[in-house]
Write a protein that holds these residues in place. Structure first.
Motif, PDB file in Angstrom:
ATOM      1  N   ARG A 272       0.951  -1.265  -0.102  1.00 50.29           N
ATOM      2  CA  ARG A 272      -0.025  -0.100  -0.125  1.00 50.29           C
ATOM      3  C   ARG A 272       0.882   1.295  -0.033  1.00 50.29           C
ATOM      4  O   ARG A 272       0.479   2.302  -0.546  1.00 50.29           O
ATOM      5  CB  ARG A 272      -0.827   0.048   1.400  1.00 50.29           C
ATOM      6  N   GLN A 273       2.140   1.236   0.496  1.00 49.70           N
ATOM      7  CA  GLN A 273       2.812   2.322   0.735  1.00 49.70           C
ATOM      8  C   GLN A 273       3.615   2.643  -0.580  1.00 49.70           C
ATOM      9  O   GLN A 273       3.328   3.799  -1.021  1.00 49.70           O
ATOM     10  CB  GLN A 273       4.145   2.096   1.511  1.00 49.70           C
ATOM     11  N   GLU A 274       3.817   1.680  -1.340  1.00 52.72           N
ATOM     12  CA  GLU A 274       4.279   2.209  -2.908  1.00 52.72           C
ATOM     13  C   GLU A 274       3.149   2.641  -3.603  1.00 52.72           C
ATOM     14  O   GLU A 274       3.155   3.509  -4.465  1.00 52.72           O
ATOM     15  CB  GLU A 274       4.782   0.786  -3.513  1.00 52.72           C
ATOM     16  N   ALA A 275       1.860   1.993  -3.476  1.00 43.65           N
ATOM     17  CA  ALA A 275       0.727   2.347  -4.315  1.00 43.65           C
ATOM     18  C   ALA A 275       0.279   3.820  -3.883  1.00 43.65           C
ATOM     19  O   ALA A 275       0.143   4.544  -4.834  1.00 43.65           O
ATOM     20  CB  ALA A 275      -0.363   1.398  -4.014  1.00 43.65           C
ATOM     21  N   ILE A 276       0.420   4.308  -2.559  1.00 47.80           N
ATOM     22  CA  ILE A 276       0.149   5.590  -2.264  1.00 47.80           C
ATOM     23  C   ILE A 276       1.328   6.585  -2.963  1.00 47.80           C
ATOM     24  O   ILE A 276       0.871   7.650  -3.358  1.00 47.80           O
ATOM     25  CB  ILE A 276       0.156   5.722  -0.644  1.00 47.80           C
ATOM     26  N   HIS A 277       2.412   6.072  -2.968  1.00 50.83           N
ATOM     27  CA  HIS A 277       3.659   6.937  -3.306  1.00 50.83           C
ATOM     28  C   HIS A 277       3.528   7.203  -4.815  1.00 50.83           C
ATOM     29  O   HIS A 277       3.512   8.278  -5.293  1.00 50.83           O
ATOM     30  CB  HIS A 277       4.894   6.207  -3.231  1.00 50.83           C
ATOM     31  N   GLU A 278       2.949   6.383  -5.619  1.00 42.91           N
ATOM     32  CA  GLU A 278       2.706   6.236  -6.965  1.00 42.91           C
ATOM     33  C   GLU A 278       1.601   7.207  -7.406  1.00 42.91           C
ATOM     34  O   GLU A 278       1.289   7.886  -8.401  1.00 42.91           O
ATOM     35  CB  GLU A 278       2.563   4.968  -7.732  1.00 42.91           C
ATOM     36  N   ALA A 279       0.486   7.099  -6.252  1.00 41.86           N
ATOM     37  CA  ALA A 279      -0.815   8.043  -6.453  1.00 41.86           C
ATOM     38  C   ALA A 279      -0.367   9.441  -6.328  1.00 41.86           C
ATOM     39  O   ALA A 279      -1.165  10.586  -6.649  1.00 41.86           O
ATOM     40  CB  ALA A 279      -1.616   7.532  -5.522  1.00 41.86           C
ATOM     41  N   LEU A 280       0.622   9.765  -5.393  1.00 38.90           N
ATOM     42  CA  LEU A 280       1.137  11.163  -5.170  1.00 38.90           C
ATOM     43  C   LEU A 280       1.502  12.035  -6.142  1.00 38.90           C
ATOM     44  O   LEU A 280       2.232  11.342  -7.213  1.00 38.90           O
ATOM     45  CB  LEU A 280       2.354  11.135  -4.050  1.00 38.90           C
ATOM     46  N   PRO A 281       1.454  13.226  -6.327  1.00 37.64           N
ATOM     47  CA  PRO A 281       1.986  13.979  -7.621  1.00 37.64           C
ATOM     48  C   PRO A 281       3.543  14.130  -7.584  1.00 37.64           C
ATOM     49  O   PRO A 281       4.245  14.465  -8.649  1.00 37.64           O
ATOM     50  CB  PRO A 281       1.501  15.297  -7.288  1.00 37.64           C
ATOM     51  N   GLY A 282       4.450  13.749  -6.606  1.00 37.76           N
ATOM     52  CA  GLY A 282       5.789  13.670  -6.814  1.00 37.76           C
ATOM     53  C   GLY A 282       6.463  15.193  -6.416  1.00 37.76           C
ATOM     54  O   GLY A 282       7.299  15.307  -6.829  1.00 37.76           O
ATOM     55  N   ALA A 283       5.730  16.055  -6.032  1.00 33.51           N
ATOM     56  CA  ALA A 283       6.169  17.613  -5.686  1.00 33.51           C
ATOM     57  C   ALA A 283       7.095  17.668  -4.860  1.00 33.51           C
ATOM     58  O   ALA A 283       7.898  18.498  -4.819  1.00 33.51           O
ATOM     59  CB  ALA A 283       5.026  18.463  -5.715  1.00 33.51           C
ATOM     60  N   ASN A 284       6.968  16.716  -3.741  1.00 35.12           N
ATOM     61  CA  ASN A 284       7.927  16.741  -2.660  1.00 35.12           C
ATOM     62  C   ASN A 284       7.938  18.198  -2.133  1.00 35.12           C
ATOM     63  O   ASN A 284       9.207  18.640  -1.740  1.00 35.12           O
ATOM     64  CB  ASN A 284       9.414  16.228  -2.968  1.00 35.12           C
ATOM     65  N   CYS A 285       6.822  18.760  -1.861  1.00 35.12           N
ATOM     66  CA  CYS A 285       6.772  20.588  -1.535  1.00 35.12           C
ATOM     67  C   CYS A 285       6.869  20.472   0.085  1.00 35.12           C
ATOM     68  O   CYS A 285       7.052  21.386   0.313  1.00 35.12           O
ATOM     69  CB  CYS A 285       5.465  20.918  -2.182  1.00 35.12           C
ATOM     70  N   GLY A 286       6.507  19.469   0.670  1.00 29.95           N
ATOM     71  CA  GLY A 286       6.469  19.321   2.277  1.00 29.95           C
ATOM     72  C   GLY A 286       4.999  19.857   2.778  1.00 29.95           C
ATOM     73  O   GLY A 286       4.909  20.136   3.926  1.00 29.95           O
ATOM     74  N   GLY A 287       4.112  20.316   2.116  1.00 27.97           N
ATOM     75  CA  GLY A 287       3.133  20.823   2.255  1.00 27.97           C
ATOM     76  C   GLY A 287       2.086  19.942   3.375  1.00 27.97           C
ATOM     77  O   GLY A 287       1.278  20.180   3.973  1.00 27.97           O
ATOM     78  N   CYS A 288       2.206  18.570   3.145  1.00 28.73           N
ATOM     79  CA  CYS A 288       1.613  17.665   3.964  1.00 28.73           C
ATOM     80  C   CYS A 288       2.096  17.614   5.541  1.00 28.73           C
ATOM     81  O   CYS A 288       1.721  16.963   6.331  1.00 28.73           O
ATOM     82  CB  CYS A 288       1.881  16.319   3.401  1.00 28.73           C
ATOM     83  N   GLY A 289       3.395  18.127   5.677  1.00 28.65           N
ATOM     84  CA  GLY A 289       4.049  18.201   6.971  1.00 28.65           C
ATOM     85  C   GLY A 289       5.348  17.153   7.108  1.00 28.65           C
ATOM     86  O   GLY A 289       5.726  17.181   8.035  1.00 28.65           O
TER      87      GLY A 289
END
Length: 280
Positions: A36-53
């Motif tokens: 699930r961790q890899e699946a979530i990582h693939e779903a994310l936009p990959g911006a690595n902006c840090g907005g999620c905390g």
């Protein structure tokens, strides 16, 4: 010649032995990763902006799976990504309110200055200089663009000495907010139709001396609002968006034409000359 061949053979055998050892060790000491961790990582936009905390998308994906972090913390991804992550985790998707950055300043080049700053082109450096910045308003935008440098989406620019946000490009990641040394960038709902672009807390008589746009704390907007959605504290008005009905009365009654209105039907114009900020 035989000696050379012998040396090559020994190296090949040693390489094979060490390769086998490394392959065996990688299996023995391998850390199983939840798919699930890899699946979530693939779903994310990959911006690595840090907005999620978290430090990046990978860290956020890990936190969701291992620590139960909320599924709707990815600002750039918005509701679509939140729904995908919720589906992967097998939980109901939480409502995500789209947020955008807003700069609480309209002064810029129109604000009086105490001196000409000559130094590093950096807001924090200017703010740390004698007098907390070159402007008499110690709460106004310094215009060096730390927020611009921090934004990965080209959603904020300095125009006329003050930072202006392109609401259509903004992803709500808060990178600009975190980069501002004066804490004058705030997050507001994308659905908001009005906002107060001022962070100054001086009394009106003082404000008039150094900024032609600053809030004077006259409380006229507060008195006229029929929904109790705007209040003046410490000589500065602010809008409670949970109560705002977008009626525009505060916009109409402000004696300084300070309160900004966002109009979706007119193309975005940075630092509009009147009291209306327009957007795509």
């Amino acid at each position: 010649m035989i000696t050379v061949l012998y040396a090559v053979a020994v190296l090949a055998i040693l390489g094979a032995i060490f390769g086998f050892i490394l392959a065996y060790a990688s299996k023995v000491f391998a850390v199983e990763t939840d798919p699930r961790q890899e699946a979530i990582h693939e779903a994310l936009p990959g911006a690595n902006c840090g907005g999620c905390g978290f430090a990046g998308c990978g860290n956020y994906a890990e936190a969701v799976v291992k620590n139960g972090a909320p599924c709707n913390k990815c600002a750039p991804g918005g509701a679509d990504v939140a729904q995908k992550i919720s589906a992967i985790m097998g939980v109901e998707a939480e409502h995500t309110e789209p947020m955008v950055a807003f700069v609480r300043c309209s002064g810029g080049n129109r604000a009086a200055t105490k001196y000409n700053y000559v130094g590093i082109d950096d807001c924090a450096a200017d703010y740390a200089s004698l007098g907390n910045g070159m402007h008499y308003c110690v709460n106004g935008c310094l215009g060096h663009g730390n927020c611009v440098k921090a934004c990965k989406f080209d959603a904020i620019h300095v125009v006329g000495g003050v930072a202006v946000v392109d609401r259509e490009a903004c992803k709500g990641c808060e990178a600009c907010k975190n980069a501002c040394p004066k804490d004058m960038i705030v997050m507001i709902p994308y659905a908001a139709r009005f906002a107060v672009p001022c962070h100054n807390v001086e009394k009106g008589a003082i404000t008039r001396k150094f900024c032609e746009m600053g809030c004077m704390g006259c409380k006229l907007c507060e008195k006229k609002c029929p929904h109790g959605a705007i209040h003046v504290e410490h000589n500065l008005s602010s809008i409670d968006y949970s109560k705002c009905q977008h009626c525009g009365i505060c916009f109409d009654v402000c004696p300084r034409n300070l309160i900004k209105q966002f109009d979706k039907e007119i193309p975005y114009v940075a630092a509009a000359s009147d009291n209306t900020i327009t957007e795509n």
